[in-house]
Design a protein around this motif. Sequence first.
Motif, PDB file in Angstrom:
ATOM      1  N   LYS A 171     -11.094  -6.957   6.701  1.00 22.66           N
ATOM      2  CA  LYS A 171     -10.741  -6.941   8.125  1.00 22.66           C
ATOM      3  C   LYS A 171     -10.379  -8.340   8.616  1.00 22.66           C
ATOM      4  O   LYS A 171      -9.457  -8.513   9.427  1.00 22.66           O
ATOM      5  CB  LYS A 171     -11.879  -6.360   8.958  1.00 22.66           C
ATOM      6  N   ARG A 172     -11.105  -9.349   8.140  1.00 21.29           N
ATOM      7  CA  ARG A 172     -10.774 -10.726   8.541  1.00 21.29           C
ATOM      8  C   ARG A 172      -9.358 -11.096   8.083  1.00 21.29           C
ATOM      9  O   ARG A 172      -8.628 -11.773   8.804  1.00 21.29           O
ATOM     10  CB  ARG A 172     -11.800 -11.711   7.966  1.00 21.29           C
ATOM     11  N   LYS A 173      -8.987 -10.649   6.901  1.00 20.51           N
ATOM     12  CA  LYS A 173      -7.639 -10.949   6.399  1.00 20.51           C
ATOM     13  C   LYS A 173      -6.573 -10.263   7.251  1.00 20.51           C
ATOM     14  O   LYS A 173      -5.540 -10.856   7.574  1.00 20.51           O
ATOM     15  CB  LYS A 173      -7.518 -10.528   4.932  1.00 20.51           C
ATOM     16  N   VAL A 174      -6.837  -9.028   7.629  1.00 24.62           N
ATOM     17  CA  VAL A 174      -5.889  -8.292   8.466  1.00 24.62           C
ATOM     18  C   VAL A 174      -5.835  -8.892   9.868  1.00 24.62           C
ATOM     19  O   VAL A 174      -4.748  -9.083  10.443  1.00 24.62           O
ATOM     20  CB  VAL A 174      -6.260  -6.797   8.514  1.00 24.62           C
ATOM     21  N   ASP A 175      -6.987  -9.215  10.419  1.00 23.40           N
ATOM     22  CA  ASP A 175      -7.021  -9.829  11.752  1.00 23.40           C
ATOM     23  C   ASP A 175      -6.317 -11.177  11.764  1.00 23.40           C
ATOM     24  O   ASP A 175      -5.769 -11.603  12.794  1.00 23.40           O
ATOM     25  CB  ASP A 175      -8.471 -10.001  12.218  1.00 23.40           C
ATOM     26  N   ALA A 176      -6.295 -11.858  10.605  1.00 26.07           N
ATOM     27  CA  ALA A 176      -5.619 -13.162  10.511  1.00 26.07           C
ATOM     28  C   ALA A 176      -4.110 -13.021  10.406  1.00 26.07           C
ATOM     29  O   ALA A 176      -3.391 -14.015  10.546  1.00 26.07           O
ATOM     30  CB  ALA A 176      -6.148 -13.937   9.304  1.00 26.07           C
ATOM     31  N   GLY A 177      -3.632 -11.794  10.153  1.00 25.27           N
ATOM     32  CA  GLY A 177      -2.182 -11.592  10.136  1.00 25.27           C
ATOM     33  C   GLY A 177      -1.617 -10.869   8.933  1.00 25.27           C
ATOM     34  O   GLY A 177      -0.395 -10.736   8.809  1.00 25.27           O
ATOM     35  N   ALA A 178      -2.468 -10.370   8.031  1.00 22.09           N
ATOM     36  CA  ALA A 178      -1.952  -9.617   6.880  1.00 22.09           C
ATOM     37  C   ALA A 178      -1.311  -8.322   7.357  1.00 22.09           C
ATOM     38  O   ALA A 178      -1.789  -7.680   8.301  1.00 22.09           O
ATOM     39  CB  ALA A 178      -3.079  -9.313   5.902  1.00 22.09           C
ATOM     40  N   THR A 179      -0.230  -7.940   6.710  1.00 25.33           N
ATOM     41  CA  THR A 179       0.528  -6.762   7.127  1.00 25.33           C
ATOM     42  C   THR A 179       0.369  -5.582   6.170  1.00 25.33           C
ATOM     43  O   THR A 179       0.850  -4.488   6.450  1.00 25.33           O
ATOM     44  CB  THR A 179       2.022  -7.104   7.235  1.00 25.33           C
ATOM     45  N   ARG A 180      -0.296  -5.802   5.048  1.00 23.57           N
ATOM     46  CA  ARG A 180      -0.443  -4.758   4.038  1.00 23.57           C
ATOM     47  C   ARG A 180      -1.576  -5.151   3.103  1.00 23.57           C
ATOM     48  O   ARG A 180      -1.813  -6.334   2.869  1.00 23.57           O
ATOM     49  CB  ARG A 180       0.851  -4.625   3.226  1.00 23.57           C
ATOM     50  N   ALA A 181      -2.260  -4.166   2.535  1.00 19.41           N
ATOM     51  CA  ALA A 181      -3.240  -4.419   1.475  1.00 19.41           C
ATOM     52  C   ALA A 181      -2.797  -3.680   0.218  1.00 19.41           C
ATOM     53  O   ALA A 181      -2.219  -2.591   0.292  1.00 19.41           O
ATOM     54  CB  ALA A 181      -4.631  -3.956   1.898  1.00 19.41           C
ATOM     55  N   ILE A 182      -3.044  -4.292  -0.931  1.00 17.36           N
ATOM     56  CA  ILE A 182      -2.761  -3.673  -2.230  1.00 17.36           C
ATOM     57  C   ILE A 182      -4.081  -3.625  -2.987  1.00 17.36           C
ATOM     58  O   ILE A 182      -4.774  -4.638  -3.098  1.00 17.36           O
ATOM     59  CB  ILE A 182      -1.726  -4.486  -3.024  1.00 17.36           C
ATOM     60  N   THR A 183      -4.432  -2.467  -3.517  1.00 16.45           N
ATOM     61  CA  THR A 183      -5.745  -2.351  -4.144  1.00 16.45           C
ATOM     62  C   THR A 183      -5.755  -2.867  -5.575  1.00 16.45           C
ATOM     63  O   THR A 183      -4.744  -2.871  -6.272  1.00 16.45           O
ATOM     64  CB  THR A 183      -6.251  -0.891  -4.189  1.00 16.45           C
ATOM     65  N   GLN A 184      -6.938  -3.268  -5.998  1.00 15.54           N
ATOM     66  CA  GLN A 184      -7.246  -3.447  -7.411  1.00 15.54           C
ATOM     67  C   GLN A 184      -7.034  -2.089  -8.087  1.00 15.54           C
ATOM     68  O   GLN A 184      -7.127  -1.045  -7.442  1.00 15.54           O
ATOM     69  CB  GLN A 184      -8.699  -3.916  -7.542  1.00 15.54           C
ATOM     70  N   PHE A 185      -6.747  -2.097  -9.377  1.00 11.54           N
ATOM     71  CA  PHE A 185      -6.541  -0.812 -10.056  1.00 11.54           C
ATOM     72  C   PHE A 185      -7.825   0.013 -10.050  1.00 11.54           C
ATOM     73  O   PHE A 185      -8.937  -0.502  -9.979  1.00 11.54           O
ATOM     74  CB  PHE A 185      -6.019  -1.026 -11.478  1.00 11.54           C
ATOM     75  N   PHE A 186      -7.650   1.318 -10.114  1.00  7.59           N
ATOM     76  CA  PHE A 186      -8.769   2.269 -10.127  1.00  7.59           C
ATOM     77  C   PHE A 186      -8.299   3.511 -10.880  1.00  7.59           C
ATOM     78  O   PHE A 186      -7.107   3.711 -11.109  1.00  7.59           O
ATOM     79  CB  PHE A 186      -9.188   2.634  -8.691  1.00  7.59           C
ATOM     80  N   PHE A 187      -9.257   4.358 -11.244  1.00  7.18           N
ATOM     81  CA  PHE A 187      -8.916   5.571 -11.986  1.00  7.18           C
ATOM     82  C   PHE A 187      -9.488   6.827 -11.338  1.00  7.18           C
ATOM     83  O   PHE A 187      -9.372   7.920 -11.887  1.00  7.18           O
ATOM     84  CB  PHE A 187      -9.406   5.453 -13.438  1.00  7.18           C
ATOM     85  N   SER A 188     -10.099   6.667 -10.176  1.00  7.07           N
ATOM     86  CA  SER A 188     -10.707   7.788  -9.464  1.00  7.07           C
ATOM     87  C   SER A 188     -10.028   7.958  -8.108  1.00  7.07           C
ATOM     88  O   SER A 188     -10.084   7.064  -7.263  1.00  7.07           O
ATOM     89  CB  SER A 188     -12.209   7.530  -9.264  1.00  7.07           C
ATOM     90  N   THR A 189      -9.406   9.120  -7.908  1.00  8.12           N
ATOM     91  CA  THR A 189      -8.793   9.379  -6.603  1.00  8.12           C
ATOM     92  C   THR A 189      -9.867   9.442  -5.515  1.00  8.12           C
ATOM     93  O   THR A 189      -9.634   9.013  -4.387  1.00  8.12           O
ATOM     94  CB  THR A 189      -8.007  10.700  -6.613  1.00  8.12           C
ATOM     95  N   ASP A 190     -11.049   9.968  -5.866  1.00  5.70           N
ATOM     96  CA  ASP A 190     -12.130  10.032  -4.875  1.00  5.70           C
ATOM     97  C   ASP A 190     -12.508   8.631  -4.396  1.00  5.70           C
ATOM     98  O   ASP A 190     -12.750   8.422  -3.205  1.00  5.70           O
ATOM     99  CB  ASP A 190     -13.367  10.715  -5.478  1.00  5.70           C
ATOM    100  N   ALA A 191     -12.554   7.662  -5.318  1.00  5.21           N
ATOM    101  CA  ALA A 191     -12.891   6.292  -4.928  1.00  5.21           C
ATOM    102  C   ALA A 191     -11.858   5.752  -3.945  1.00  5.21           C
ATOM    103  O   ALA A 191     -12.219   5.088  -2.951  1.00  5.21           O
ATOM    104  CB  ALA A 191     -12.968   5.398  -6.166  1.00  5.21           C
ATOM    105  N   TYR A 192     -10.589   6.031  -4.187  1.00  2.65           N
ATOM    106  CA  TYR A 192      -9.532   5.533  -3.294  1.00  2.65           C
ATOM    107  C   TYR A 192      -9.626   6.189  -1.913  1.00  2.65           C
ATOM    108  O   TYR A 192      -9.588   5.497  -0.885  1.00  2.65           O
ATOM    109  CB  TYR A 192      -8.160   5.799  -3.919  1.00  2.65           C
ATOM    110  N   PHE A 193      -9.764   7.511  -1.877  1.00  2.00           N
ATOM    111  CA  PHE A 193      -9.776   8.183  -0.582  1.00  2.00           C
ATOM    112  C   PHE A 193     -11.055   7.885   0.205  1.00  2.00           C
ATOM    113  O   PHE A 193     -11.019   7.771   1.441  1.00  2.00           O
ATOM    114  CB  PHE A 193      -9.570   9.693  -0.769  1.00  2.00           C
TER     115      PHE A 193
END
Length: 295
Positions: A171-193
């Motif tokens: 949230k601090r990164k977004v509040d500072a002006g980030a326009t998008r986040a990209i996740t670390q890789f994952f293999f579980s759709t449940d973890a992402y959602f």
Amino acid sequence: MTVLPSYPLFADLPGDISVSFEFFPPKSEKMEEQLWDAITQLAPLDPSFVSVTYGAGGSTRERTHATVARLVRETSLVPAAHLTCVSASKDEIAEIADQYWAAGVRHIVALRGDPPPADGGRFVPHPAGYASAAELVAGLRARHAFEISVAAYPEVHPEAVSTAADLDNLKRKVDAGATRAITQFFFSTDAYFRFLDKVLAAGIDVAVLPGIMPVTSFAAIRRMSANTEIPGWMEAMFEGLDERPGPRSLVSAVAAADLCRRLYAGGVRDFHFYTLNKAEQAYAICHLLGVRPKG
């Protein structure tokens, strides 16, 4: 009796998605040829952007800049340059940002960065540098009107003291002006959602692109996984394939495409692929998802 569809698993995907690709800067002439072959093969898929990584401790600074500058000069792709806080002062980062802006780069992936091995794996801010990715985002935003992407961790950053602290950092990164986040890789759709639910509950309202890592070596995935869960089915699927690159590549492409298919069913329409400078798997996955060359 169960009635199965009369068409293959991926046949009904219309290709209504956006894709982006990550590359790393080459260390040799041969690796440079491999990189540009990958770029040439993937460019017709019309990625929304392509990012170029930055080594631990800023070790690939010049190569990253050279790769990004060449992308601007020689292609119509939209390049995003990785930039980190590690081993650099605020003035040095400002100079790098100015060089990118002058070269026509308008998108930065702003990261705290991995510390160099000499620091024993522990991040130590430069005495005159930024102490966090959020500070880096704010500094870049004050310098130029960059589009800024940042990292997110569906299964929590390995150095975070808690899930709440990790979300607060995002949230601090977004509040500072980030326009998008990209996740670390994952293999579980449940973890992402589940992570998306937490992101929304925290008041973070930027797009969170899933980072998709096709398996090029299961042993390497195990080393890089940190807090990322490797499901049992994945262990079984790749058993015995590390010494058989051809079959492993085929299995990997289908496994990654199936992960994307399940994310698609949950409403995801933007995917970011960690290519490791290898085009074939990323191209095959995109093809299975219905993405075809444009023009």
